[in-house]
Design a protein around this motif. Structure first.
Motif, short mmCIF file in Angstrom:
data_model
loop_
_atom_site.label_atom_id
_atom_site.label_comp_id
_atom_site.label_asym_id
_atom_site.label_seq_id
_atom_site.Cartn_x
_atom_site.Cartn_y
_atom_site.Cartn_z
N ASP A 22 0.82 -1.21 0.00
CA ASP A 22 0.00 0.00 0.00
C ASP A 22 0.86 1.26 0.00
OD1 ASP A 22 -2.43 -1.39 0.08
OD2 ASP A 22 -2.27 -1.66 2.26
N ASP A 66 -2.18 -2.50 -9.15
CA ASP A 66 -3.45 -3.20 -8.99
C ASP A 66 -4.48 -2.52 -9.89
OD1 ASP A 66 -5.72 -4.51 -8.25
OD2 ASP A 66 -5.56 -4.09 -6.10
N ASN A 71 -7.24 -0.82 -7.90
CA ASN A 71 -6.87 0.24 -6.96
C ASN A 71 -5.44 0.67 -7.28
OD1 ASN A 71 -6.47 1.99 -4.87
ND2 ASN A 71 -6.79 0.49 -3.23
N ASP A 82 -3.60 2.79 -6.02
CA ASP A 82 -2.76 3.11 -4.87
C ASP A 82 -2.02 1.89 -4.35
OD1 ASP A 82 -3.55 5.76 -4.90
OD2 ASP A 82 -5.25 5.43 -3.56
N ARG A 83 -2.33 0.72 -4.84
CA ARG A 83 -1.67 -0.50 -4.38
C ARG A 83 -0.80 -1.07 -5.51
NH1 ARG A 83 -5.86 -4.52 -1.59
NH2 ARG A 83 -6.57 -4.68 -3.76
#
Length: 308
Positions: A42, A70, A73, A75-76
């Motif tokens: 993360d 990802d 997402n 942010d990952r």
């Protein structure tokens, strides 16, 4: 000698040697087998590259095979590790990003794995087992610094509000008031000292009076006990007197019931006797000789005659 045969033999031998060298270089019979694992970060993986080492407690156990975002997402970051088969990757094993020395080359460090923990398995919906990750030291420091910066900013705003013009004026006025009070106390130092001395003497006198009150309270207590005893004796005497009065009252009632009728009859007869004595006295006063000669017959009056 046939040079063609010798040349062919040399070429074949060279090819065999090259093939053996390539086979040995690629691992050959000593080639290790790897298992694939996923890890989801993360935080930023800046500095981490494909083929970066994966270590378990400082020992090289594999390499980073793939790095990608990802799709669900951004942010990952999804990392794919190739880890030597037989490495004890268990359910409580965690992965963290670290940097090596001063060069800043990033790698992945694995740790954990208790003896009684179960081996990490693939769960439904995932293609490979997923190793749990924890924030790196840089991420933790960044979070701490961000929090500290936010608190410093808040403290700075509070200090600015505290040192506003109104607060500075109020603080200045308070200092002036404190100075005035201090000067007043200093000017009345002798009076305050005398008051403190008087208070000390008052406390001393109070202490002596308190010491004298103790015996007085004891005497009052003994007097109260004596009064209570006398009251109890008076109560007993009152009960006895009550019983005596009750007995006398009964005797008086019995005497009255028996004697009163006789007294009434005696008084009646005495009244009759007194009336008789009064009439006798009147006769004696009017005609004393009548007592000896008897009653004289009164002659008839005018117009009265004898009956024929």
């Amino acid at each position: 000698m046939n040079y063609a045969v010798v040349g062919g033999f040399v070429l074949v031998l060279g090819a065999v040697l090259i093939a053996i060298a390539l086979w040995l270089a690629s691992g050959g019979a000593l080639q290790k087998k790897y298992d694939l694992y996923l890890a989801i970060e993360d935080e930023s993986v800046a500095g981490l590259s494909v083929n970066a080492p994966v270590k378990f407690n400082g020992v090289d156990v594999g390499k980073v095979r793939q790095i990608r975002l990802d799709p669900g997402n951004p942010d990952r970051v999804i990392l794919l590790f190739a880890i030597e088969r037989g490495t004890p990757i268990k359910e409580d094993t965690v992965a963290v990003l670290k940097t090596q020395g001063l060069t800043g080359i990033a790698y992945v460090e694995l740790s954990g794995g208790a003896h009684d923990a179960l081996p990490l398995r693939t769960i439904a919906g995932n293609e490979y087992p997923v190793i749990r990750t924890i924030p790196s030291l840089a991420a933790r420091l960044e979070n701490v610094l961000t929090s500290v910066a936010a608190k410093l900013d808040s403290t700075s705003r509070n200090i600015d509000a505290l040192l506003s013009d109104e607060n500075r004026a109020a603080f200045k006025s308070m200092l002036a008031d404190i100075a005035t009070v201090t000067h007043t106390i200093a000017a009345r130092k002798d009076t305050i000292d005398a008051g403190i001395a008087n208070a000390g003497r008052t406390l001393e006198n109070t202490s002596r009076a308190t010491a004298q009150i103790g015996p007085l309270i004891d005497r009052i207590g003994r007097s109260a006990d004596a009064v209570e005893k006398m009251g109890n004796e008076a109560a007993l005497a009152s009960v006895s007197a009550g019983k005596t009065v009750d007995a006398v009252g009964a005797d008086v009632k019995r005497f009255t019931a028996e004697t009163l009728p006789e007294l009434e009859r005696l008084l009646g007869e005495m009244n009759v006797l007194a009336a008789s004595l009064r009439r006798l006295s009147e006769k004696l006063e009017g005609s004393p000789g009548g007592l000896l000669m008897g009653r004289r017959q009164v002659p008839p009056g005018p117009g009265e005659g004898t009956t024929k």
